[in-house]
Design a protein around this motif. Structure first.
Motif, PDB file in Angstrom:
ATOM      1  N   PRO A 306       0.838  -1.213   0.000  1.00 56.32           N
ATOM      2  CA  PRO A 306       0.000   0.000   0.000  1.00 56.32           C
ATOM      3  C   PRO A 306       0.865   1.252   0.000  1.00 56.32           C
ATOM      4  O   PRO A 306       2.045   1.206   0.362  1.00 56.32           O
ATOM      5  CB  PRO A 306      -0.800  -0.132   1.295  1.00 56.32           C
ATOM      6  CG  PRO A 306       0.004  -1.032   2.164  1.00 56.32           C
ATOM      7  CD  PRO A 306       0.718  -1.976   1.249  1.00 56.32           C
ATOM      8  N   LEU A 307       0.270   2.360  -0.396  1.00 60.28           N
ATOM      9  CA  LEU A 307       1.025   3.614  -0.531  1.00 60.28           C
ATOM     10  C   LEU A 307       1.608   4.069   0.806  1.00 60.28           C
ATOM     11  O   LEU A 307       2.702   4.646   0.840  1.00 60.28           O
ATOM     12  CB  LEU A 307       0.093   4.690  -1.106  1.00 60.28           C
ATOM     13  CG  LEU A 307       0.729   5.998  -1.574  1.00 60.28           C
ATOM     14  CD1 LEU A 307       1.843   5.758  -2.588  1.00 60.28           C
ATOM     15  CD2 LEU A 307      -0.336   6.921  -2.155  1.00 60.28           C
ATOM     16  N   ARG A 308       0.920   3.786   1.918  1.00 65.51           N
ATOM     17  CA  ARG A 308       1.414   4.220   3.237  1.00 65.51           C
ATOM     18  C   ARG A 308       2.720   3.531   3.613  1.00 65.51           C
ATOM     19  O   ARG A 308       3.429   3.992   4.515  1.00 65.51           O
ATOM     20  CB  ARG A 308       0.350   3.958   4.304  1.00 65.51           C
ATOM     21  CG  ARG A 308      -0.027   2.514   4.478  1.00 65.51           C
ATOM     22  CD  ARG A 308      -1.170   2.299   5.475  1.00 65.51           C
ATOM     23  NE  ARG A 308      -1.638   0.919   5.451  1.00 65.51           N
ATOM     24  CZ  ARG A 308      -2.554   0.463   4.613  1.00 65.51           C
ATOM     25  NH1 ARG A 308      -3.093   1.284   3.724  1.00 65.51           N
ATOM     26  NH2 ARG A 308      -2.933  -0.800   4.647  1.00 65.51           N
ATOM     27  N   ASP A 313       7.271   7.483  -2.440  1.00 67.50           N
ATOM     28  CA  ASP A 313       6.633   7.591  -3.758  1.00 67.50           C
ATOM     29  C   ASP A 313       5.584   8.698  -3.807  1.00 67.50           C
ATOM     30  O   ASP A 313       5.198   9.149  -4.891  1.00 67.50           O
ATOM     31  CB  ASP A 313       5.962   6.265  -4.147  1.00 67.50           C
ATOM     32  CG  ASP A 313       6.966   5.162  -4.417  1.00 67.50           C
ATOM     33  OD1 ASP A 313       8.132   5.482  -4.702  1.00 67.50           O
ATOM     34  OD2 ASP A 313       6.588   3.978  -4.346  1.00 67.50           O
ATOM     35  N   ILE A 314       5.111   9.142  -2.631  1.00 74.18           N
ATOM     36  CA  ILE A 314       3.996  10.100  -2.590  1.00 74.18           C
ATOM     37  C   ILE A 314       4.337  11.437  -3.255  1.00 74.18           C
ATOM     38  O   ILE A 314       3.554  11.922  -4.080  1.00 74.18           O
ATOM     39  CB  ILE A 314       3.500  10.291  -1.138  1.00 74.18           C
ATOM     40  CG1 ILE A 314       2.865   8.991  -0.637  1.00 74.18           C
ATOM     41  CG2 ILE A 314       2.509  11.456  -1.032  1.00 74.18           C
ATOM     42  CD1 ILE A 314       2.506   8.986   0.845  1.00 74.18           C
ATOM     43  N   ILE A 345       2.170  13.307   2.802  1.00 76.67           N
ATOM     44  CA  ILE A 345       3.113  12.239   3.166  1.00 76.67           C
ATOM     45  C   ILE A 345       2.681  11.514   4.438  1.00 76.67           C
ATOM     46  O   ILE A 345       2.837  10.297   4.563  1.00 76.67           O
ATOM     47  CB  ILE A 345       4.544  12.806   3.318  1.00 76.67           C
ATOM     48  CG1 ILE A 345       5.086  13.243   1.940  1.00 76.67           C
ATOM     49  CG2 ILE A 345       5.483  11.782   3.958  1.00 76.67           C
ATOM     50  CD1 ILE A 345       6.372  14.032   1.998  1.00 76.67           C
ATOM     51  N   ASN A 346       2.097  12.238   5.383  1.00 74.27           N
ATOM     52  CA  ASN A 346       1.740  11.642   6.675  1.00 74.27           C
ATOM     53  C   ASN A 346       0.354  11.005   6.704  1.00 74.27           C
ATOM     54  O   ASN A 346       0.005  10.320   7.669  1.00 74.27           O
ATOM     55  CB  ASN A 346       1.834  12.707   7.780  1.00 74.27           C
ATOM     56  CG  ASN A 346       3.282  13.117   8.036  1.00 74.27           C
ATOM     57  OD1 ASN A 346       4.180  12.278   7.988  1.00 74.27           O
ATOM     58  ND2 ASN A 346       3.508  14.396   8.284  1.00 74.27           N
ATOM     59  N   TYR A 347      -0.436  11.218   5.668  1.00 70.88           N
ATOM     60  CA  TYR A 347      -1.775  10.636   5.604  1.00 70.88           C
ATOM     61  C   TYR A 347      -1.672   9.147   5.259  1.00 70.88           C
ATOM     62  O   TYR A 347      -0.821   8.752   4.454  1.00 70.88           O
ATOM     63  CB  TYR A 347      -2.586  11.385   4.552  1.00 70.88           C
ATOM     64  CG  TYR A 347      -4.009  10.916   4.382  1.00 70.88           C
ATOM     65  CD1 TYR A 347      -4.942  11.070   5.409  1.00 70.88           C
ATOM     66  CD2 TYR A 347      -4.429  10.334   3.186  1.00 70.88           C
ATOM     67  CE1 TYR A 347      -6.261  10.645   5.241  1.00 70.88           C
ATOM     68  CE2 TYR A 347      -5.735   9.912   3.013  1.00 70.88           C
ATOM     69  CZ  TYR A 347      -6.653  10.073   4.041  1.00 70.88           C
ATOM     70  OH  TYR A 347      -7.948   9.652   3.878  1.00 70.88           O
TER      71      TYR A 347
END
Length: 383
Positions: A306-308, A313-314, A345-347
């Motif tokens: 997952p993106l997190r 990459d964000i 970035i922190n989401y």
């Protein structure tokens, strides 16, 4: 704003395209024939070319071939009439990005222009060296390993299972594998097993004969036949009913399909890629997915994080979407400021890349400055 070369021997069409592109905030340059256009291409740079298919002396196909010899990376869009669609599809095989049918709307033109230039941008942004229209935008080591794995398995006919949350890019990776495979010049066909009602899924996958049921007024080729010699993506395969799983297993093992109402089995040569956002092993234990089918489709499993879990990459993805939507909406938003980027970035991104794309699109719509700030960022799940 894109610099667009328009090539058309019809004076009215040329003038109309010129006016439309200016209205869409692009910078058009017009040429009345292919030879004139080739001279311009040798001297000047363009973001995209729009050319008519039927032109005297040198038609669109010949022109496309000459363009690819000079500057192969310029996206090429063909304008065609309905009766010439088959020729336009051939043009795509020769390197055209897409074609648009006459008559077309401003929205349709803007959409295909945006997709063409985005495709070019993605290829330049990725760390991949492969010349492919399905490259990824990434910086993380995790994605680098995944793309390397995908490149290796693409050269084989092994069945691939792509595992990951919704919005992580499973279908994009499937298209990438197809584009790098020996089957790249044949069709890539996708079936969304979750979106098609279970009572229709069998006929959609395997096809049916004329008269096999009420409403079957003609023979219909299913997705397996449509993808013959190419690649078939079975998207969200864990949503497939158990009775259909048994038929799919036979297809994979015997490489034949039975149309509904058919008498003779039909041979198919298809490379299969499957995706799931579920824990497929739990589905097997619970009896929701056949164990024998699971082993057949998971010859080469690839899990997309997952993106997190790949926060580096964000920023790259966010900047890409900013350019994409800023251009689409005719805005001149140059950057995302530090405070906004910190929020992104922190989401945790429960919806992954798809959610990030939607958030940036909304932010661009709201923004009336030359950069996105935290006031433009709206996140549904922020506490």
């Amino acid at each position: 704003m894109y610099r667009v070369l328009v090539v058309d021997d019809d004076d009215q069409m040329r003038m109309a395209l010129n006016a439309t592109l200016k209205h869409l905030n692009h910078s058009p340059v017009v040429a009345k024939n292919a030879k004139e256009a080739l001279k311009l291409i040798k001297k000047e740079d363009f973001d995209v070319i729009i050319s008519d298919l039927k032109m005297p002396k040198m038609d669109g196909i010949e022109f496309l071939s000459e363009v690819k010899k000079i500057k192969k990376d310029i996206p090429f869009i063909m304008i065609t009439a309905f009766g010439d669609v088959k020729t336009a599809v051939e043009a795509m095989k020769l390197g055209a990005f897409d074609f648009i049918l006459k008559p077309f709307s401003q929205e349709a033109l803007q959409k295909v222009l945006h997709l063409a230039v985005s495709h070019k941008t993605i290829k330049k942004s990725t760390t991949q060296k492969n010349d492919t229209p399905f490259a990824f935008i990434y910086k993380s080591k995790q994605m680098e390993k995944i793309v390397n794995l995908a490149s290796k398995v693409a050269k084989t006919d092994a069945t691939v299972l792509l595992i990951g949350e919704s919005g992580t890019g499973k279908e994009v990776l499937a298209k990438y594998i197809h584009s790098q495979s020996p089957r790249c010049n044949s069709k890539f066909v996708a079936v969304n097993c979750a979106a098609i009602p279970s009572n229709l899924l069998e006929s959609e996958m395997f096809g049916y004969e004329k008269g096999s049921f009420s409403g079957a007024t003609k023979t219909h080729k299913g997705k397996f036949e449509q993808a013959n010699k190419g690649t078939l993506l079975l998207d969200e395969i864990t949503e497939m009913p158990l009775e259909l799983q048994a038929k799919l297993l036979r297809v994979i093992q015997e490489k034949v399909i039975d149309r509904i109402g058919g008498v003779e089995p039909i041979k198919v040569d298809v490379r299969i890629i499957c995706t799931t956002n579920r824990n497929i092993e739990d589905y097997v234990k619970e009896g929701k997915f056949r164990e024998d089918l699971y082993y057949r489709i998971s010859v080469f499993p690839i899990t997309i994080p997952p993106l997190r879990e790949r926060k580096e990459d964000i920023p790259l993805l966010a900047e890409h979407f900013l350019k994409q939507f800023s251009s689409s909406f005719g805005k001149n938003i140059e950057k995302i400021d530090d405070s906004a980027m910190e929020i992104l970035i922190n989401y945790p991104w429960p919806g992954n890349i798809r959610e990030l794309q939607n958030v940036i699109e909304r932010a661009v719509v709201l923004c009336d400055k030359d950069k996105l700030t935290k006031e433009d960022i709206y996140l549904h799940n922020m506490g």
